[in-house]
Each structure stands twice: as structure tokens, then as C-alpha cells.
Design a protein around this motif. Structure first.
Motif, PDB file in Angstrom:
ATOM      1  N   VAL A  69       0.839  -1.206   0.000  1.00  0.00           N
ATOM      2  CA  VAL A  69       0.000   0.000   0.000  1.00  0.00           C
ATOM      3  C   VAL A  69       0.871   1.253   0.000  1.00  0.00           C
ATOM      4  N   HIS A  70       1.926   1.221   0.787  1.00  0.00           N
ATOM      5  CA  HIS A  70       2.792   2.391   0.926  1.00  0.00           C
ATOM      6  C   HIS A  70       3.449   2.750  -0.415  1.00  0.00           C
ATOM      7  N   HIS A  71       3.944   1.731  -1.098  1.00  0.00           N
ATOM      8  CA  HIS A  71       4.630   1.967  -2.369  1.00  0.00           C
ATOM      9  C   HIS A  71       3.644   2.182  -3.517  1.00  0.00           C
ATOM     10  N   ASN A 118      11.319  11.812  -0.817  1.00  0.00           N
ATOM     11  CA  ASN A 118      11.501  11.167   0.486  1.00  0.00           C
ATOM     12  C   ASN A 118      11.286   9.658   0.400  1.00  0.00           C
ATOM     13  N   HIS A 119      10.226   9.260  -0.305  1.00  0.00           N
ATOM     14  CA  HIS A 119       9.948   7.824  -0.394  1.00  0.00           C
ATOM     15  C   HIS A 119      10.981   7.103  -1.251  1.00  0.00           C
ATOM     16  N   SER A 120      11.414   7.735  -2.340  1.00  0.00           N
ATOM     17  CA  SER A 120      12.429   7.097  -3.193  1.00  0.00           C
ATOM     18  C   SER A 120      13.695   6.828  -2.385  1.00  0.00           C
ATOM     19  N   GLY A 170       5.388  13.076   9.607  1.00  0.00           N
ATOM     20  CA  GLY A 170       6.649  13.690   9.219  1.00  0.00           C
ATOM     21  C   GLY A 170       7.728  12.663   8.995  1.00  0.00           C
ATOM     22  N   TRP A 171       8.962  13.143   9.014  1.00  0.00           N
ATOM     23  CA  TRP A 171      10.134  12.302   8.761  1.00  0.00           C
ATOM     24  C   TRP A 171      11.219  12.633   9.768  1.00  0.00           C
ATOM     25  N   CYS A 172      12.008  11.617  10.100  1.00  0.00           N
ATOM     26  CA  CYS A 172      13.177  11.853  10.937  1.00  0.00           C
ATOM     27  C   CYS A 172      14.412  11.542  10.096  1.00  0.00           C
ATOM     28  N   LEU A 207      13.655   8.231   7.927  1.00  0.00           N
ATOM     29  CA  LEU A 207      12.626   7.379   8.521  1.00  0.00           C
ATOM     30  C   LEU A 207      11.254   8.035   8.367  1.00  0.00           C
ATOM     31  N   ASP A 208      10.384   7.336   7.685  1.00  0.00           N
ATOM     32  CA  ASP A 208       9.008   7.797   7.495  1.00  0.00           C
ATOM     33  C   ASP A 208       8.242   7.562   8.795  1.00  0.00           C
ATOM     34  N   ILE A 209       7.745   8.634   9.408  1.00  0.00           N
ATOM     35  CA  ILE A 209       6.978   8.460  10.649  1.00  0.00           C
ATOM     36  C   ILE A 209       5.517   8.872  10.473  1.00  0.00           C
ATOM     37  N   GLU A 211       1.739   7.728   9.976  1.00  0.00           N
ATOM     38  CA  GLU A 211       1.065   6.493  10.407  1.00  0.00           C
ATOM     39  C   GLU A 211       0.914   5.492   9.268  1.00  0.00           C
ATOM     40  N   HIS A 212       0.786   5.965   8.030  1.00  0.00           N
ATOM     41  CA  HIS A 212       0.605   5.017   6.920  1.00  0.00           C
ATOM     42  C   HIS A 212       1.820   4.098   6.758  1.00  0.00           C
ATOM     43  N   ALA A 213       2.952   4.472   7.351  1.00  0.00           N
ATOM     44  CA  ALA A 213       4.165   3.653   7.243  1.00  0.00           C
ATOM     45  C   ALA A 213       4.147   2.462   8.199  1.00  0.00           C
TER      46      ALA A 213
HETATM   47 MN    MN Z   1       5.126   7.336   3.557  1.00  0.00          MN
END
Ligand code: MN
Length: 245
Positions: A69-71, A118-120, A170-172, A207-209, A211-213
Motif C-alpha cells: 500500500v505504501h509503495h 523522500n519515499h524514493s 513527518g520524517w526523521c 525514517l518515514d513516521i 502512520e501510513h508507514a
Molecule cells: Mn510514507
């Protein structure tokens, strides 16, 4: 690409950004999946990159359904919306410039260019670890982490604290900022390459933070997701990013 254009991009980017973007997206057009949105071919600038592993390869740390789902849904949507948002955009559409000038762009470009980048990067910084082997940084990055954070364990603790206290989506990040490592977080799909980020620098870890991750497997337990993420970090990729100064 002409030499002039290459020079222009080189001169107008943040630390190492053009190299990073071309490393990540150099073969982008060769690696897209189907269902590229309703745009005609000439309007499609960005594509969903293939994952370098299967959807179930990161089990048991990240489950197959979340990865799929994420990708195929979330990341694909950022790509589609970015292409759509750029339909009537008449300035340079290279991703590094879109990020660097994010504060000047409309929200759709900012969010979706960030989401795509970010996802790539996130996918490339993950690697299967089916036997649960110890996952630790390679030589040079490990040395720099020890200098900056005293020990790898202490670095993990500090990174985890920042990831946990980031409110909402967000992201860390671990970034390289003027030769020094630094932990920072961004909200929504912003990242440290964007001009208005509180800390600018070159991403080394992401790091994807959102919730969908993690929500399907971990529900509200972000801490457990983070604990498990440490097992599947692609430290070879992180070392490459760190050394490619
Ligand atoms: Mn994500």
C-alpha cells in the motif's frame, strides 16, 4: 544533458544535492511501473521507482501489506499529483530545484515533490534482514557517528527520541550539515533539502513516521516500528551517501 545545464544545476544546489538526486533518479524513466496517471506521455516527468526487493522481503519488521500500500498507493499518488501539479508550471522542473525552491512553490508541488523524493530515498535505505543479523553502520559512517554521538547506541537513542516526539506526520533524518552529522525531523513531506527547512543538509538516513508507514502492523505503537526499523537499514547505501561528499 548539456554541460551548461549540468553546471547550472551543480551551482544552484545545496550540499551534494545534484549528485544525490541523480544517484536516486538517474534511471528513473527505465524503472517506472504501469498506471502512470491520466496524463499523456509528454506530461509525465516523474515515475514510481521499482523497489529493489519484494513487498514481503522486509518481514517481519515491515509487513507485506504495508509495503504494498505504501509503495503502490501512497508513493504512486505523490508521483501522480506531482506530475499533475507541474502541468502548467513553466520554470525548471528538475527535482533538485523543485525541492530547493520549495517555499516559493505552491503547496501541491512542495508536498508531492517532497513525497516523491523522500519515499524514493526511504526505499533505498531499507534492506531485507530475514535472519535477524546485527545491523550496524559501516566503517566511515560508524566512525563519524561515534565522534558526533559518542556511540552507536547513544545515536539510536537520540534519533528515536526525536522521531517519537515529532508530532503528527513527518520524517526523521540523519543529515550531513557542513561536515557534521545531525539528527533532525521535518513535518508532512518536507525534507532537509528544502530551503525553508529548519535544518538543511544532505540526508544519510530517512525514517518515514507517517502512520501510513506502520499503522497496519503496529497501530499506534510508533516506538515498536522504530525499534524494528533499525534491523533493516541499508547501511551500505547510508555509507555511500555519507562518502559521496
Ligand atoms: Mn510514507
Amino acid at each position: 544533458m548539456s554541460d551548461n545545464r549540468r553546471d547550472f544545476i551543480k551551482k544552484s544546489t545545496l550540499i551534494g544535492l545534484s549528485g544525490l538526486v541523480s544517484t536516486l533518479f538517474g534511471n528513473e524513466k527505465l524503472s517506472h511501473l504501469e498506471s502512470l496517471s491520466k496524463l499523456s506521455d509528454s506530461e509525465i516527468l516523474f515515475y514510481l521507482p521499482k523497489l529493489p526487493y519484494s513487498y514481503d522481503a522486509l518481514e517481519p519488521y515491515i509487513d507485506k501489506q504495508t509495503m504494498e500500500v505504501h509503495h503502490s498507493k501512497h508513493h504512486q499518488t505523490y508521483v501522480d499529483k506531482l506530475n499533475k501539479a507541474l502541468e502548467n508550471y513553466n520554470e525548471d522542473k528538475s527535482l533538485n530545484l523543485l525541492l530547493k525552491k520549495a517555499s516559493d512553490s505552491n503547496t501541491a508541488i512542495r508536498n508531492n515533490a517532497g513525497g516523491h523524493f523522500n519515499h524514493s530515498l526511504f526505499w533505498q535505505l531499507l534492506i531485507p534482514n530475514p535472519n535477524g543479523e546485527k545491523s550496524i553502520p559501516l566503517a566511515k559512517l560508524n566512525e563519524a557517528i561515534n565522534i558526533q554521538f559518542k556511540s552507536f547506541d547513544n545515536f539510536k537513542k537520540e534519533f528515536t527520541e526525536i522521531a517519537l516526539k515529532t508530532f503528527g506526520s513527518g520524517w526523521c533524518w540523519l543529515i550531513l550539515q557542513e561536515g557534521k552529522l545531525k539528527i533532525t525531523s521535518t513535518l508532512n513531506q518536507d525534507n532537509p533539502l528544502m530551503n525553508m527547512a529548519s535544518e538543511n543538509g544532505k540526508p544519510i538516513l530517512a525514517l518515514d513516521i507517517w502512520e501510513h508507514a506502520y499503522y497496519l502492523k503496529y497501530q499506534n505503537k510508533r516506538a515498536d516500528y522504530i525499534t524494528n526499523w533499525w534491523n533493516i537499514i541499508n547501511w551500505k547505501k547510508a555509507e555511500e551517501l555519507f562518502l559521496d561528499k
